[in-house]
Design an enzyme around this catalytic site. Sequence first.
Site, mmCIF file in Angstrom:
data_model
loop_
_atom_site.group_PDB
_atom_site.id
_atom_site.type_symbol
_atom_site.label_atom_id
_atom_site.label_comp_id
_atom_site.label_asym_id
_atom_site.label_seq_id
_atom_site.Cartn_x
_atom_site.Cartn_y
_atom_site.Cartn_z
ATOM 1 C CB CYS A 142 77.758 18.416 29.470
ATOM 2 S SG CYS A 142 79.156 18.554 30.599
ATOM 3 N NE ARG A 182 81.775 16.174 34.682
ATOM 4 C CZ ARG A 182 83.066 15.942 34.861
ATOM 5 N NH1 ARG A 182 83.614 14.864 34.372
ATOM 6 N NH2 ARG A 182 83.810 16.784 35.534
ATOM 7 C CG LEU A 183 84.815 18.237 27.632
ATOM 8 C CD1 LEU A 183 85.661 17.150 26.990
ATOM 9 C CD2 LEU A 183 84.652 19.408 26.698
#
Length: 68
Positions: free
Chosen positions: A2, A50-51
Site C-alpha cells: 500500500c 491500497r492493493l
Amino acid sequence: MCGIAEIISSNIDLRSERECIYRISRSLRMRGPDAYGEYISENAALIHRRLAVIDVEKGAQPMNFGGL
C-alpha cells in the site's frame, strides 16, 4: 503493498493544492491500484492507495479519520 502520504502545512491552504496532491497520489498508484482515499483540509492532506491481494470484494478498507 500500500502507499500512504501526508502533507502538513501551517502556511499553505492545502485545499487549493489539489493538482499537487493528485500528482502525489498518482506516484503511489503502483503501490496500490485497487483503492484510493484522501482527506484534505486547510492544514493537512492524507492520501492512501491500497492493493487488494486477498478477498477483493470484502477487503475494502475505507478511509476513516474518526471525526477529523
